[in-house]
Write a protein that holds these residues in place. Structure first.
Motif, short mmCIF file in Angstrom:
data_model
loop_
_atom_site.label_atom_id
_atom_site.label_comp_id
_atom_site.label_asym_id
_atom_site.label_seq_id
_atom_site.Cartn_x
_atom_site.Cartn_y
_atom_site.Cartn_z
N ALA A 1 49.17 3.01 -33.07
CA ALA A 1 47.85 3.29 -32.69
C ALA A 1 47.02 2.09 -32.66
CB ALA A 1 47.08 4.12 -33.46
N GLN A 2 47.30 1.27 -33.90
CA GLN A 2 46.66 -0.09 -33.94
C GLN A 2 46.98 -1.03 -32.95
OE1 GLN A 2 47.57 -0.36 -37.93
NE2 GLN A 2 45.74 -0.76 -38.64
N LEU A 3 48.39 -1.36 -32.58
CA LEU A 3 48.67 -2.06 -31.66
C LEU A 3 48.01 -1.71 -30.17
CD1 LEU A 3 52.57 -1.93 -32.59
CD2 LEU A 3 51.04 -3.63 -33.00
N PHE A 4 48.16 -0.35 -29.87
CA PHE A 4 47.37 -0.22 -28.55
C PHE A 4 45.97 -0.46 -28.57
CE2 PHE A 4 50.63 3.41 -27.86
CZ PHE A 4 50.40 3.09 -26.37
N GLU A 5 45.20 -0.44 -29.75
CA GLU A 5 43.82 -0.68 -29.89
C GLU A 5 43.69 -2.06 -29.70
OE1 GLU A 5 42.28 0.12 -33.66
OE2 GLU A 5 40.50 0.76 -33.02
N ARG A 6 44.65 -3.05 -29.97
CA ARG A 6 44.40 -4.34 -30.40
C ARG A 6 44.85 -4.95 -28.92
NH1 ARG A 6 46.89 -5.34 -36.39
NH2 ARG A 6 45.43 -4.15 -37.21
N LEU A 7 45.54 -4.28 -28.07
CA LEU A 7 45.85 -4.54 -26.75
C LEU A 7 44.71 -4.24 -25.84
CD1 LEU A 7 47.61 -5.29 -24.19
CD2 LEU A 7 48.80 -2.83 -24.44
#
Ligand SMILES: Cc1cc2nc3c(=O)[nH]c(=O)nc-3n(C[C@H](O)[C@H](O)[C@H](O)COP(=O)(O)OP(=O)(O)OC[C@H]3O[C@@H](n4cnc5c(N)ncnc54)[C@H](O)[C@@H]3O)c2cc1C
Length: 393
Positions: free
Chosen positions: A225-231
């Motif tokens: 979820a954090q990878l998505f958020e950062r993207l």
């Protein structure tokens, strides 16, 4: 098909770009060799990747008579680099291609099979070295083995070698957002160093989009979820309508790269060869794959298969080590506040600096005098602060 009890001249473990290239390198040197290409997957298969195919890869493949791999794809001739509101977009010296690995890797495997390699479905679990052969899983016997089995390489572990630094990245496919058509976009992160988000237009209405960052020992890896958020924070709208999301580790290269001697060689991700600045790895995979195949063929021709590793090390250290040292230094410098932005400003000011940076991040480049001069000048030029958007913590 299960592997037979044939004694092979060369067994290549893994049929990704490194493995297919190893088979091609060996068979181009000596078409009579018995070469087995083992993979745990059936082809075509997906591989989590940004799908960026640098033109240098096609140059290497042409040397082993593989051409036309991307003739039906749309070339991408522009690259946009950004960080915290600073953006430089330029035409690249040569176009690149964005080819889903399901397509690209299958074409390479077909080329290896057409050259004479035998493709066998087999997951390698164990490797034993006898005095005059290498034995895989107690039944597949070879004079020389190339481990091209990717990031989690069984072959590398059997040699007692571990990975160095790694990055974690997530990728998906999404409709190309307006303003990102016909261009490869890289937006560097400002909070999680080093990191970047990308959008690579495939030329068919969709882009390969993703986000990756280098992992640090002792700190937990970011959750999906954090990878998505950062993207999404770095490239707003990039995840909209996206699918086929998947994450993967990238084994980064270092300045201390040291290939093993003996009958067992490592190529590509198995040899921990991913550019620490950009995450590019297909070029190294093809370059080291071809070199490994050629070294195996030459050692077999001389009746000294146990010297294949030495030959391979001699060639690859000569062609790769200076580049790896320069990229390692550049990656270290890019972690320092201001240096990456100075690099972007220098690239905006001078096409030569831009081109040299692209080379450094892709394939064979070095920290050239033009880059050093441009960086120095940009670092000495005062910059007014901007009201930049912040990424989430
Ligand atoms: C998110 C992401 C984005 C990236 N973007 C780019 C990019 O845009 N451009 C670029 O150049 N590089 C990129 N890379 C790096 C690139 O994907 C790798 O460097 C490249 O795939 C390395 O090729 P390889 O042949 O060494 O390994 P792989 O492509 O991983 O192939 C290894 C093969 O070995 C097989 N295998 C594994 N274990 C076994 C076993 N035990 N027995 C038999 N077979 C086995 C696998 O099935 C696979 O087919 C990216 C990587 C990631 C994770």
């Amino acid at each position: 098909m299960a592997p037979t009890s044939t004694r092979w001249d060369l067994v290549v473990v893994g049929a990704g770009p490194a493995g297919a290239a190893a088979a091609l390198g060996a068979l181009h040197a000596d078409a009579s060799l018995r070469v087995a290409l083992l993979d745990r997957a059936d082809f075509p298969r997906d591989k989590v990747c940004g799908d960026g195919v640098a033109p240098h890869i096609l140059d290497l493949l042409a040397e082993v008579r593989v051409t036309g791999l991307v003739d039906d794809r749309v070339p991408v001739g522009r690259l946009r680099l950004g960080r915290g509101g600073l953006v430089v977009e330029r035409r690249t010296a040569r176009p690149a291609w964005v080819v889903p690995r399901r397509v690209f890797d299958a074409r390479l495997v077909d080329a290896a099979v057409a050259a004479g390699a035998r493709l066998l479905r087999h997951r390698v679990r164990d490797l034993r070295q006898d005095t005059d052969a290498v034995v895989l899983d107690g039944k597949v016997c070879a004079a020389v083995v190339v481990g091209a089995d990717g990031d989690h390489s069984v072959v590398r572990r059997a040699l007692g070698r571990s990975r160095g630094p790694v990055a974690l990245a997530l990728r998906g496919y999404a409709p190309v957002a307006s303003g990102r058509r016909g261009v490869q976009v890289i937006e560097f992160g400002t909070r999680h160093q080093p990191s970047y988000a990308w959008s690579f237009d495939r030329g068919d209405g969709h882009a390969n989009v993703g986000y990756g960052e280098v992992l640090h020992a002792g700190r937990p890896a970011p959750a999906r979820a954090q990878l998505f958020e950062r993207l999404e924070a770095l490239l707003p709208g990039a995840t909209e309508g996206g699918r086929d999301w998947a994450g993967h580790l990238l084994p980064l290269s270092t300045a201390r790269w040291r290939p093993p001697a003996g009958r067992v060689l490592l190529a590509g991700d198995a040899a921990c060869l991913v550019n620490p600045l950009t995450g590019e790895g297909i070029h190294y995979a093809v370059a080291t794959g071809i070199a490994a195949g050629r070294a195996a063929a030459a050692a077999l021709r001389d009746g000294r298969p146990e010297r294949a590793g030495e030959r391979y090390a001699r060639v690859t250290r000569r062609i790769l080590l200076p580049h790896l040292r320069h990229t390692a230094l550049a990656a270290r410098l890019a972690r320092t506040a201001g240096v990456l932005e100075a690099g972007l400003r220098a690239s905006a000011a001078d096409q030569r600096v831009f081109d040299d940076f692209v080379e450094l991040g892709l394939a064979r480049g070095r920290l050239t005098p033009a880059v050093a001069f441009g960086l120095g000048r940009a670092l000495l030029t005062p910059v007014r602060p901007t009201g930049r958007p912040q990424e989430p913590a």
